[in-house]
Design a protein around this motif. Structure first.
Motif, PDB file in Angstrom:
ATOM      1  N   LEU A   1       0.836  -1.202   0.000  1.00  0.00           N
ATOM      2  CA  LEU A   1       0.000   0.000   0.000  1.00  0.00           C
ATOM      3  C   LEU A   1       0.872   1.253   0.000  1.00  0.00           C
ATOM      4  N   ARG A   2       1.900   1.267   0.825  1.00  0.00           N
ATOM      5  CA  ARG A   2       2.820   2.400   0.887  1.00  0.00           C
ATOM      6  C   ARG A   2       3.526   2.608  -0.458  1.00  0.00           C
ATOM      7  N   ALA A   3       3.950   1.518  -1.082  1.00  0.00           N
ATOM      8  CA  ALA A   3       4.619   1.602  -2.382  1.00  0.00           C
ATOM      9  C   ALA A   3       3.655   2.133  -3.446  1.00  0.00           C
ATOM     10  N   ASP A   4       2.409   1.677  -3.432  1.00  0.00           N
ATOM     11  CA  ASP A   4       1.405   2.168  -4.378  1.00  0.00           C
ATOM     12  C   ASP A   4       1.158   3.664  -4.176  1.00  0.00           C
ATOM     13  N   MET A   5       1.070   4.077  -2.922  1.00  0.00           N
ATOM     14  CA  MET A   5       0.853   5.486  -2.618  1.00  0.00           C
ATOM     15  C   MET A   5       2.041   6.322  -3.109  1.00  0.00           C
ATOM     16  N   ASN A   6       3.245   5.841  -2.901  1.00  0.00           N
ATOM     17  CA  ASN A   6       4.430   6.572  -3.353  1.00  0.00           C
ATOM     18  C   ASN A   6       4.474   6.684  -4.878  1.00  0.00           C
ATOM     19  N   ARG A   7       4.072   5.625  -5.574  1.00  0.00           N
ATOM     20  CA  ARG A   7       4.018   5.681  -7.044  1.00  0.00           C
ATOM     21  C   ARG A   7       2.971   6.691  -7.505  1.00  0.00           C
ATOM     22  N   LEU A   8       1.817   6.697  -6.865  1.00  0.00           N
ATOM     23  CA  LEU A   8       0.766   7.646  -7.214  1.00  0.00           C
ATOM     24  C   LEU A   8       1.231   9.086  -6.970  1.00  0.00           C
ATOM     25  N   LEU A   9       1.850   9.323  -5.830  1.00  0.00           N
ATOM     26  CA  LEU A   9       2.347  10.672  -5.537  1.00  0.00           C
ATOM     27  C   LEU A   9       3.407  11.096  -6.547  1.00  0.00           C
ATOM     28  N   ALA A  10       4.296  10.186  -6.900  1.00  0.00           N
ATOM     29  CA  ALA A  10       5.327  10.494  -7.896  1.00  0.00           C
ATOM     30  C   ALA A  10       4.676  10.878  -9.226  1.00  0.00           C
ATOM     31  N   LEU A  11       3.646  10.168  -9.613  1.00  0.00           N
ATOM     32  CA  LEU A  11       2.934  10.475 -10.849  1.00  0.00           C
ATOM     33  C   LEU A  11       2.272  11.855 -10.772  1.00  0.00           C
ATOM     34  N   LEU A  12       1.644  12.155  -9.644  1.00  0.00           N
ATOM     35  CA  LEU A  12       0.990  13.452  -9.477  1.00  0.00           C
ATOM     36  C   LEU A  12       1.993  14.602  -9.515  1.00  0.00           C
ATOM     37  N   PHE A  13       3.182  14.380  -8.952  1.00  0.00           N
ATOM     38  CA  PHE A  13       4.235  15.398  -9.033  1.00  0.00           C
ATOM     39  C   PHE A  13       4.717  15.534 -10.470  1.00  0.00           C
ATOM     40  N   HIS A  14       4.938  14.426 -11.122  1.00  0.00           N
ATOM     41  CA  HIS A  14       5.423  14.430 -12.500  1.00  0.00           C
ATOM     42  C   HIS A  14       4.447  15.145 -13.435  1.00  0.00           C
ATOM     43  N   GLN A  15       3.154  14.958 -13.224  1.00  0.00           N
ATOM     44  CA  GLN A  15       2.126  15.570 -14.068  1.00  0.00           C
ATOM     45  C   GLN A  15       1.843  17.021 -13.691  1.00  0.00           C
ATOM     46  N   GLY A  16       2.464  17.515 -12.633  1.00  0.00           N
ATOM     47  CA  GLY A  16       2.264  18.899 -12.226  1.00  0.00           C
ATOM     48  C   GLY A  16       0.991  19.134 -11.443  1.00  0.00           C
ATOM     49  N   VAL A  17       0.383  18.069 -10.956  1.00  0.00           N
ATOM     50  CA  VAL A  17      -0.834  18.210 -10.152  1.00  0.00           C
ATOM     51  C   VAL A  17      -0.476  18.714  -8.760  1.00  0.00           C
ATOM     52  N   LEU A  18       0.611  18.189  -8.201  1.00  0.00           N
ATOM     53  CA  LEU A  18       1.085  18.591  -6.879  1.00  0.00           C
ATOM     54  C   LEU A  18       2.433  19.288  -6.997  1.00  0.00           C
ATOM     55  N   ASP A  19       2.765  20.092  -5.976  1.00  0.00           N
ATOM     56  CA  ASP A  19       4.082  20.713  -5.928  1.00  0.00           C
ATOM     57  C   ASP A  19       4.722  20.478  -4.563  1.00  0.00           C
TER      58      ASP A  19
END
Length: 126
Positions: A9-27
């Motif tokens: 679950l932690r690994a999935d969350m980290n992948r999702l966060l990385a994707l959101l950062f990469h796409q510019g959704v989060l900063d």
């Protein structure tokens, strides 16, 4: 066994966060928010994000109500709602939402209702 599920679950969350950062959704503000979470407040981030979503829903309803008015002329009220939305989005690191608010606010300051429509369609694609 439970530990393996939590690790996944932690690994999935980290992948999702990385994707959101990469796409510019989060900063980076979201990372700072995460740093405020500790053992004394293990749900801090999820509580802040839940509050953000709840308040955002109210702001979006208010903005929508203003936009559907036929004889809309209250650009100042629109700007106030947009500033609130932009501020709360900035505070949790919702970069893309903040950027859309900036564009809408610029159109609002120019009393440009057509610009809002253009920005909303353009923002939906970015």
């Amino acid at each position: 066994m439970l530990g393996l599920g939590m690790d996944r679950l932690r690994a999935d969350m980290n992948r999702l966060l990385a994707l959101l950062f990469h796409q510019g959704v989060l900063d980076e503000q979201f990372l700072q928010l995460q740093q405020l979470q500790d053992e004394s407040s293990p749900n801090f981030v999820s509580e802040v994000v839940n509050i953000y979503f709840h308040e955002s829903e109210k702001l979006l309803k208010n903005l929508r109500a203003l936009l559907v008015e036929r004889e809309f002329s209250d650009y100042k009220k629109m700007g106030i709602h947009l500033n609130q939305f932009m501020g709360s989005s900035s505070s949790i690191g919702a970069k893309r939402v903040r950027n859309v608010c900036v564009a809408f606010r610029a159109a609002s300051e120019q009393n440009n209702r057509a610009g809002w429509v253009f920005e909303s369609f353009g923002a939906a694609r970015t």
